[in-house]
Design a protein around this motif. Structure first.
Motif, PDB file in Angstrom:
ATOM      1  N   TYR A 187      43.514-110.964 -19.396  1.00 27.96           N
ATOM      2  CA  TYR A 187      43.453-110.627 -17.967  1.00 27.96           C
ATOM      3  C   TYR A 187      44.342-109.427 -17.667  1.00 27.96           C
ATOM      4  O   TYR A 187      43.920-108.475 -17.009  1.00 27.96           O
ATOM      5  CB  TYR A 187      43.863-111.839 -17.119  1.00 27.96           C
ATOM      6  N   TYR A 188      45.572-109.458 -18.148  1.00 23.02           N
ATOM      7  CA  TYR A 188      46.491-108.350 -17.829  1.00 23.02           C
ATOM      8  C   TYR A 188      46.173-107.097 -18.645  1.00 23.02           C
ATOM      9  O   TYR A 188      46.488-105.991 -18.222  1.00 23.02           O
ATOM     10  CB  TYR A 188      47.951-108.795 -18.013  1.00 23.02           C
ATOM     11  N   LEU A 189      45.519-107.271 -19.809  1.00 24.23           N
ATOM     12  CA  LEU A 189      45.132-106.090 -20.600  1.00 24.23           C
ATOM     13  C   LEU A 189      43.907-105.396 -20.018  1.00 24.23           C
ATOM     14  O   LEU A 189      43.791-104.178 -20.090  1.00 24.23           O
ATOM     15  CB  LEU A 189      44.822-106.496 -22.054  1.00 24.23           C
ATOM     16  N   HIS A 190      42.975-106.176 -19.434  1.00 25.10           N
ATOM     17  CA  HIS A 190      41.669-105.586 -19.100  1.00 25.10           C
ATOM     18  C   HIS A 190      41.216-105.746 -17.650  1.00 25.10           C
ATOM     19  O   HIS A 190      40.428-104.937 -17.172  1.00 25.10           O
ATOM     20  CB  HIS A 190      40.571-106.219 -19.980  1.00 25.10           C
ATOM     21  N   ASP A 191      41.641-106.819 -16.982  1.00 23.50           N
ATOM     22  CA  ASP A 191      40.942-107.178 -15.743  1.00 23.50           C
ATOM     23  C   ASP A 191      41.794-107.181 -14.488  1.00 23.50           C
ATOM     24  O   ASP A 191      41.269-107.435 -13.407  1.00 23.50           O
ATOM     25  CB  ASP A 191      40.347-108.603 -15.878  1.00 23.50           C
TER      26      ASP A 191
END
Ligand code: 7TS
Length: 407
Positions: free
Chosen positions: A46-50
């Motif tokens: 989530y924090y890497l991509h979204d």
């Protein structure tokens, strides 16, 4: 098929470590469970991509984050068998869920002279909000007594019910003793006098099959972190017809339809109760925790945990000086005990030196401890990833500690 314990343990990276030079045995699951790799990966993903704020963005990331967030709401709906996902409200945890009901339902519907019933088994978070409300409103808090095994006295509960009872708020499964309350009977009897029922599901939802429609409870509170999910996140389930009668909890963004300086109109449920930016990343990751449990199946989980509890009781009952606390017929996998002549905290520290993590003290149930005449207990609580060999280590550890005092 035998229970795939080794496969399950592999999903929990934190279990594979040494503490004080000994392999970790984690038996503090009633306080919080460990998280499977899938939950940790979801948080990272989530924090890497979204990462984006939800429900209001016109861009791709906001759309994706919103979809994943609402997917979890649907997953929780199915997990509890709620009628619709709008009945699932995200909160900080069981504590906040109960406080939400106290502040909204309680402030509106409970008046001077009205009665609220709880039980002796309650966690402080299902006592204090009701005491605060009763103090504010001049309402009366009544408490269902228990027997020495830690079971509520159902006949006494029936006697406490009156036409003034507006709410019955009871724990589904006790964190301190493991007792499973006869909640279906409690709900039906409370409804017969027109009272609403809140179930504290903090300890039941990870162990028992839950069907809120069949139970017919009006509210259920739970915490994600006790369900293999992230900390700081919980759920309040409420029946639509009840939630719709309740005023909002907190004011702010998201919970409104329209704001003018003269007047504000409120959003529909569940958003009416979700003011401000929620815990998006953790909500998204929570879905993976529920999927993990659902894939194994609650009945397989319960059977495994029951067998651990039975085995622990069997091994520990032969230890001289072992005093079990809470011997209800129906229990989740919580083993509370004392060792004759020893302070629970000392036992906990000595077990920790052996790599075994337990909780000691009053377990946020001081009135229950007082009723039992105890300062506290040592509590070993078992989860899906615990094994029989870990139970043997506990029994061996307790036996060594008890020998010091009870030669
Ligand atoms: N209700 C019960 C039955 C609980 O066991 C707990 C936490 C709560 C409410 C509060 O949950 P929270 O997530 O909002 O904090 N119980 C424990 C325990 O037994 N040891 O540490 C926390």
């Amino acid at each position: 098929m035998s229970f795939p314990i080794e496969q399950i343990r592999q999903m929990f990276p934190v279990l594979h470590q040494e503490v004080h030079g000994k392999p970790l045995v984690y038996f503090d699951n009633a306080a919080t469970t460990q998280k499977p790799q899938s939950v940790i990966q979801s948080l990272e993903g989530y924090y890497l991509h979204d990462n984006a704020n939800i429900h209001r963005g016109a861009h791709a990331l906001a759309d994706r984050a919103t979809r994943y967030f609402e997917d979890t709401r649907e997953t929780v709906q199915k997990f509890l068998n709620a009628k619709e996902s709008a009945e699932i409200i995200f909160t900080k945890g069981t504590t906040e869920s109960i406080n939400l009901v106290a502040y909204t339902f309680g402030r509106k519907f409970i008046q001077t002279g009205d009665e609220i019933i709880i039980s002796t088994l309650e966690h402080h978070s299902n006592i204090v909000p009701w005491q605060m409300l009763c103090e504010e409103k001049g309402a009366i808090l009544k408490v269902i007594p228990i027997n020495d095994a830690g079971e509520i006295l159902y006949e006494e509960f029936e006697k406490l019910l009156t036409s003034k009872t507006k709410l019955v708020s009871v724990v589904h499964a006790s964190n301190a003793l493991g007792t499973i309350n006869p909640v279906k009977k409690i709900i039906d009897a409370a409804h017969a006098v027109g009272a609403k029922v809140l179930l504290d599901g903090a300890q039941s939802t990870s162990h028992l099959e839950i069907d809120v429609q069949e139970l017919d409870c009006d509210f259920m509170a739970l915490s994600a972190h006790k369900l293999y999910g992230p900390t700081g996140l919980g759920v309040l389930y409420g029946k639509r017809e009840v939630l719709e009668t309740m005023p909002p909890f907190q004011g702010g963004g998201e919970m409104i339809k329209e704001v003018t300086f003269e007047k504000t109109t409120y959003n529909d449920i569940p958003f009416k109760f979700e003011a401000g930016t929620p815990n998006i990343g953790d909500v998204i990751a929570f879905k993976y925790a529920i999927d993990f449990l659902t894939e194994i199946g609650k009945s397989a989980v319960k059977a495994h945990e029951d067998s651990l509890l039975t085995y622990a009781n069997e091994l520990l009952s032969s230890v001289k000086g072992f005093i079990p606390v809470g011997t209800a017929k129906e229990k989740v996998s919580v083993l509370s005990f004392n060792i004759n002549g020893m302070h629970p905290f000392d036992v906990g520290v000595m077990l920790d030196a052996k790599g075994i993590a337990v909780r000691t003290g009053h377990h946020c149930t001081q009135p229950l401890m007082k009723r039992l005449g105890l300062e506290g207990t040592v509590r070993a609580s078992f989860a899906v990833y615990n094994s029989k060999s870990e139970i043997e280590k506990l029994a061996e550890g307790v036996s060594q500690i008890a020998r010091i005092k009870n030669k």
